[in-house]
Design a protein around this motif. Structure first.
Motif, PDB file in Angstrom:
ATOM      1  N   ALA A  10       0.838  -1.213   0.000  1.00  0.00           N
ATOM      2  CA  ALA A  10       0.000   0.000   0.000  1.00  0.00           C
ATOM      3  C   ALA A  10       0.872   1.262   0.000  1.00  0.00           C
ATOM      4  O   ALA A  10       0.578   2.232  -0.706  1.00  0.00           O
ATOM      5  CB  ALA A  10      -0.933  -0.011   1.202  1.00  0.00           C
ATOM      6  N   GLU A  11       1.935   1.248   0.781  1.00  0.00           N
ATOM      7  CA  GLU A  11       2.850   2.399   0.828  1.00  0.00           C
ATOM      8  C   GLU A  11       3.530   2.608  -0.530  1.00  0.00           C
ATOM      9  O   GLU A  11       3.664   3.737  -1.000  1.00  0.00           O
ATOM     10  CB  GLU A  11       3.903   2.165   1.913  1.00  0.00           C
ATOM     11  N   VAL A  13       2.394   1.689  -3.466  1.00  0.00           N
ATOM     12  CA  VAL A  13       1.388   2.178  -4.415  1.00  0.00           C
ATOM     13  C   VAL A  13       1.266   3.691  -4.288  1.00  0.00           C
ATOM     14  O   VAL A  13       1.258   4.421  -5.279  1.00  0.00           O
ATOM     15  CB  VAL A  13       0.024   1.481  -4.183  1.00  0.00           C
ATOM     16  N   THR A  14       1.193   4.178  -3.061  1.00  0.00           N
ATOM     17  CA  THR A  14       1.080   5.619  -2.815  1.00  0.00           C
ATOM     18  C   THR A  14       2.323   6.358  -3.288  1.00  0.00           C
ATOM     19  O   THR A  14       2.220   7.405  -3.937  1.00  0.00           O
ATOM     20  CB  THR A  14       0.846   5.883  -1.309  1.00  0.00           C
ATOM     21  N   ARG A  15       3.497   5.818  -2.995  1.00  0.00           N
ATOM     22  CA  ARG A  15       4.762   6.480  -3.362  1.00  0.00           C
ATOM     23  C   ARG A  15       4.987   6.525  -4.866  1.00  0.00           C
ATOM     24  O   ARG A  15       5.517   7.495  -5.387  1.00  0.00           O
ATOM     25  CB  ARG A  15       5.953   5.764  -2.722  1.00  0.00           C
ATOM     26  N   THR A  16       4.607   5.455  -5.552  1.00  0.00           N
ATOM     27  CA  THR A  16       4.931   5.354  -6.976  1.00  0.00           C
ATOM     28  C   THR A  16       3.785   5.738  -7.892  1.00  0.00           C
ATOM     29  O   THR A  16       4.002   6.037  -9.061  1.00  0.00           O
ATOM     30  CB  THR A  16       5.376   3.921  -7.327  1.00  0.00           C
ATOM     31  N   GLY A  17       2.562   5.674  -7.374  1.00  0.00           N
ATOM     32  CA  GLY A  17       1.412   6.012  -8.204  1.00  0.00           C
ATOM     33  C   GLY A  17       1.041   4.928  -9.212  1.00  0.00           C
ATOM     34  O   GLY A  17       0.362   5.206 -10.197  1.00  0.00           O
ATOM     35  N   ARG A  20      -1.565  -1.740  -7.478  1.00  0.00           N
ATOM     36  CA  ARG A  20      -1.080  -2.739  -6.526  1.00  0.00           C
ATOM     37  C   ARG A  20      -0.512  -3.960  -7.263  1.00  0.00           C
ATOM     38  O   ARG A  20       0.486  -4.528  -6.859  1.00  0.00           O
ATOM     39  CB  ARG A  20      -2.211  -3.146  -5.582  1.00  0.00           C
TER      40      ARG A  20
END
Length: 195
Positions: A10-11, A13-17, A20
């Motif tokens: 999840a982290e 996904v948020t960092r890289t855009g 999943r």
């Protein structure tokens, strides 16, 4: 990411855009490369490479680097020889200024240039996979007092042999450099801990 860093999907996904599933595929690919390890019921983390394992990886890399150096000396073009010499000057300047981070990165680039000149994609790919696991150890060696100058002298001999189109000397220089790396990795660090 530092060795041991826990990879939370999840982290990431948020960092890289990215999705999943893309993160999962990337983690699987990195695990296949030996850069990430999966821990049952705990997820994935950046793999920790011990000093003993770094020595073993370098032992495997040594004959491949010797082969690449030999082939580079046999196949190098004038333009590639000029690039190698110019790169060596940049490395010399980095050592002179004490910029060990830049020097560490330049060493990786030098090996890539040798691999390109060798025109041996199989050996170059294998070396790249092994090298990726050693970046932290290579940088830590560069921090040791006097080690960058030793390394630079060894790599100067390598570049001289390749640009001089002397395959036997080039292979011997590459092997000597990696024997020196193995010896340095095997020594206790000045701080008393492992390399």
């Amino acid at each position: 990411m530092p060795p041991g860093y826990r990879l939370v999907e999840a982290e990431l996904v948020t960092r890289t855009g990215v999705s999943r599933s893309a993160v999962r595929l990337a983690i699987d690919a990195l695990a296949a490369e030996g850069l990430v390890e999966r821990i049952p019921n705990r997820g994935a983390r950046v793999r920790v490479v011990s000093t003993e394992e770094a020595v073993a990886i370098t032992e495997c890399r040594m004959p491949l680097e010797g082969l690449l150096a030999r082939k580079a000396a046999e196949r190098i073009t004038d333009a590639e020889a000029h690039r190698l010499r110019a790169h060596l000057e940049t490395m010399t300047a980095a050592v002179g200024s004490g910029d060990v981070q830049e020097y560490s990165e330049l060493i990786q680039q030098l090996h890539a240039l040798v691999g390109e000149a060798a025109r041996h994609p199989i050996a170059a790919d294998l070396v790249g996979r092994l090298q990726a696991q050693l970046v932290r150890h290579q940088f830590r060696l560069s921090l040791r007092p006097g080690r960058p100058r030793v390394s630079l002298a060894e790599l100067t001999e390598l570049v001289d042999a390749i640009t001089g189109r002397d395959p036997g000397r080039a292979e011997a220089a590459a092997t000597a450099h990696f024997r020196s790396v193995i010896a340095a990795l095997s020594e206790p660090s000045p701080s008393g801990g492992p390399a």
